[in-house]
Every structure is written in C-alpha cells, then in structure tokens.
Design a protein around this motif. Structure first.
Motif, PDB file in Angstrom:
ATOM      1  N   GLN A 207       0.127   3.176  -5.670  1.00  0.00           N
ATOM      2  CA  GLN A 207       0.267   4.655  -5.699  1.00  0.00           C
ATOM      3  C   GLN A 207      -0.960   5.266  -6.356  1.00  0.00           C
ATOM      4  OE1 GLN A 207       3.898   5.067  -8.006  1.00  0.00           O
ATOM      5  NE2 GLN A 207       5.041   5.749  -6.212  1.00  0.00           N
TER       6      GLN A 207
ATOM      7  N   GLN B 293       0.873  -1.174   0.000  1.00  0.00           N
ATOM      8  CA  GLN B 293       0.000   0.000   0.000  1.00  0.00           C
ATOM      9  C   GLN B 293       0.917   1.233   0.000  1.00  0.00           C
ATOM     10  OE1 GLN B 293      -2.477   0.273   3.484  1.00  0.00           O
ATOM     11  NE2 GLN B 293      -3.800   1.849   2.597  1.00  0.00           N
TER      12      GLN B 293
ATOM     13  N   ILE C 114       0.939   5.386   1.051  1.00  0.00           N
ATOM     14  CA  ILE C 114       0.247   6.536   1.651  1.00  0.00           C
ATOM     15  C   ILE C 114       0.957   7.797   1.176  1.00  0.00           C
ATOM     16  CG2 ILE C 114      -0.385   7.620   3.872  1.00  0.00           C
ATOM     17  CD1 ILE C 114      -1.233   4.921   4.553  1.00  0.00           C
TER      18      ILE C 114
ATOM     19  N   GLY D 256      -4.450   3.907  -4.129  1.00  0.00           N
ATOM     20  CA  GLY D 256      -4.530   4.202  -2.696  1.00  0.00           C
ATOM     21  C   GLY D 256      -4.997   2.998  -1.890  1.00  0.00           C
TER      22      GLY D 256
ATOM     23  N   ASP E 271       7.423  -0.566   6.897  1.00  0.00           N
ATOM     24  CA  ASP E 271       7.137   0.770   6.380  1.00  0.00           C
ATOM     25  C   ASP E 271       8.423   1.385   5.864  1.00  0.00           C
ATOM     26  OD1 ASP E 271       8.132   2.635   8.836  1.00  0.00           O
ATOM     27  OD2 ASP E 271       7.023   0.915   9.628  1.00  0.00           O
TER      28      ASP E 271
ATOM     29  N   GLN F 265       6.609   9.808   0.190  1.00  0.00           N
ATOM     30  CA  GLN F 265       5.613   8.733   0.157  1.00  0.00           C
ATOM     31  C   GLN F 265       5.933   7.742   1.275  1.00  0.00           C
ATOM     32  OE1 GLN F 265       5.328   6.901  -3.783  1.00  0.00           O
ATOM     33  NE2 GLN F 265       5.974   8.796  -4.740  1.00  0.00           N
TER      34      GLN F 265
ATOM     35  N   PRO G  61       1.595  11.540   1.969  1.00  0.00           N
ATOM     36  CA  PRO G  61       1.465  12.686   2.879  1.00  0.00           C
ATOM     37  C   PRO G  61       1.420  14.005   2.099  1.00  0.00           C
ATOM     38  CG  PRO G  61       3.408  11.348   3.377  1.00  0.00           C
ATOM     39  CD  PRO G  61       2.921  10.948   2.028  1.00  0.00           C
TER      40      PRO G  61
END
Ligand code: ISE
Length: 334
Positions: free
Chosen positions: A315, A190, A192, A318, A221, A208, A194
């Motif tokens: 990307q 996944q 995310i 989402g 992460d 990212q 910001p």
C-alpha cells in the motif's frame, strides 16, 4: 461436556458466549474474564460462568478444559502461550496476534509442545458458499484454478478506520480463505489505489484493489471497498482451466413490486456469516472434546500475518512486494 473459559467479553466475546451457551451442543461456558468488570458481569449473566479477574487463573482452573480467546488481537499472545504450556485446547478469534513475530512465537511454542492445540477463528472456511466452491475445486472436474476475482464490500466504516485496516481488518478474510480454497500459499502482492470515494476521509484510501500471486502462479484480485454504501457484499469467482465457479449469493427471494425486481443484500458480516460462525464453533467443540484441532491452525494465523504485512508495505510503496515467511512450514503443520 466440554467446559470452556472465555477470555474477552466485549461484543464479539458475548456473541460467542451466547452461541456456546444457547446453540452449540456438548459445551458449557464455566468461566469468563475481562479487564472491564461490566463486560464480565454481562457475560456471566448470559452463561452463569464464574468471573475471573485474572485471565491466567481462568486458564489454570481445574474445571476449565478449553479456552476461547476473544480479547483484542494485541492481547492474544499471553493467554495462548499459557494455554499451550498447560496443554489446553484454544479457539482464538482472528487475528492470532497482531505482529508476524508474535504469531511465529505462538507457532514455535505449539510445535515445541508437539500437540495441535490452537484453532484460529477464520470463519469463512465454514461458510456454505465457500465450502461449495472448495468442493467443486477439489473434485478436479474443472482443472486447475488460474485466476480469482473477489469483492469485499462493506456499506461504511467509522472515522477511525484507516488505510492499513483495509488489510488487517477486512482483506485478512480473503487472505486466509483463498489460500485454503486454492491449497496454495502467496508469493507476492501489490495494491492499486483507484480514485477515492467521496464517502472516505483523509486517513483512508477507499476503494483499493489488492493483487496476490500464489506460489503456483494463480493471480487473485480483491476489490476492497468499505464505503460502498449499498450493502455487505462478498463475491468470489474462481476461473479454472475447464470452467469457472462463482460462489452462490445468500439465498433471498426475488421480490416484484412497483415495476421492480429486487433481492436483499446483507448489510453486515454477522448476518452474512451467521451460519458460518455457528458451524465453525460447533466443529471446534466436537473436535476439541476428542482432543483434536482440524480448523485453521496457528500456522494459518502466521501466514495471514506475513501476507498482511506484505500488503500493507505494498500500500505504501505501490510496488510488487514479496511475501516472506521467516521459516519454512514446519512438518508439524503439513
Ligand atoms: C470486520 O472486522 C470483519 O471481520 C468483516 O468481515 C469485514 O468485512 C470488516 O471490514 C471488518 O472491519
């Protein structure tokens, strides 16, 4: 003496030629090829190798034992398939190829040939810091890894660097080294997004946060921040059941001056991973001389491509995206 032919004599190619010529033991660069004649000339001036206009002729040359492929990723497939056909050992800079389908074609050709011939240039596996973390994990002293917190920061990138490149160019290193560290493969990913830094541009979401879940359930992460401005900063912490292992920072002195205490941070990957490149290529040369390949292989190159594709999709959507390989890992690579 292992006689090497190098295909691709741009900046990275010449860097490898210089390394092979002036640092690596037991190797001689006897042939070079590049579609840009000036690149080939500059390369030949470093190593004294013969210039081949045709890369196929270089691969076929009787006095070329092994091949280095350092051309752009989109041009890798053809020379790799040719080298496999002729049973010559290859070091191929990452990526193995630019699409998962091309990577799989290379994997299938190697499996058919029945011989390990290709090493993919994921140099982080040879970095001292990562090797120390791997050794600690493999010792079993800290129990099973549960979570990894990683950071991949570049000081800045050019206007031509776009959102998907944060995967293909940048996080691709984590994709490979973290599956090696954890001895696991990815299940889903996944991304995310910001708030975007003021130093980015319209075609790049920066930073990212990339999240990867492995088949054993490890959660990773990776902060990818390519305009962080302050340096080339690579971090990796593995949180395990019985302890946490954080990769060592490159060793620089603590400097006291003007009422401040400071330590250098590298500013590019060629300095940060300089030793890793040298160790990687020496190891390849030592093994290739004996007809063996033990570094990241073509399957690792394929896995990286499949995982990168899932991240690029994530990307865009989402959502959590599955990482799907078209075939099971062949026994040949187990
Ligand atoms: C580059 O190609 C690399 O390989 C670097 O390690 C990475 O930090 C950078 O983002 C890439 O563009």
């Amino acid at each position: 003496m292992l006689k090497v032919g190098v295909i691709g004599c741009g900046g990275m190619g010449r860097d490898h030629i210089d390394r092979l010529t002036n640092k690596i033991q037991g190797v001689e660069v006897v042939a070079v090829s590049d579609p840009v004649a000036d690149n080939a000339k500059l390369a030949a001036a470093i190593c004294g190798g013969k210039i081949y206009e045709d890369a196929n002729a270089l691969i076929e040359a009787q006095d070329v034992d092994a091949i280095f492929v350092v051309s752009p990723g989109f041009a890798h497939k053809e020379p790799l398939l040719k080298a496999i056909e002729l049973g010559k050992r290859v070091f191929c800079e990452k990526p193995l190829a630019t699409t998962a389908m091309d990577c799989l074609e290379i994997v299938n050709a190697e499996v058919k040939a029945g011989k390990h011939l290709i090493q993919t240039g994921f140099m982080r596996r040879y970095d001292k810091g990562y090797c120390q973390v791997k050794e600690a994990l493999d010792s079993g002293m800290y129990g099973e890894p549960l979570m990894l917190h990683c950071t991949h920061r570049n000081p800045e990138v050019g206007e031509n660097y776009t959102t998907p490149m944060a995967v293909h160019d940048t996080a691709i290193h984590e994709i490979d080294v973290l599956h090696w560290l954890t001895d696991d493969e990815y299940e889903s990913v996944q991304v995310i997004m910001p708030r975007v830094t003021k130093y980015s541009h319209g075609k790049l979401n920066d930073p990212q946060i990339m999240l990867l879940r492995t088949k054993k359930g490890i959660c990773i992460d990776v902060e990818v921040f390519v305009n962080c401005k302050f340096g080339y900063d690579i971090q990796c912490e593995v949180v395990c059941e019985d302890g946490s292992i954080k990769m060592a920072e490159p060793a620089y002195p603590d400097v006291r001056r003007d009422a401040k205490l400071s330590t250098t941070i590298d500013t590019d990957c060629f300095v940060r991973f300089k030793d890793a490149y040298d160790v990687e290529v020496q190891d390849w040369a030592d093994k290739a001389k004996d007809g063996v390949i033990t570094g990241p292989n073509a399957w690792d190159g394929y896995l990286a491509a499949v995982t990168a594709d899932a991240l690029v999709k994530a990307q865009e959507t989402g959502q959590i995206e599955p990482v799907v390989t078209a075939v099971e890992k062949p026994d040949f690579y187990k």
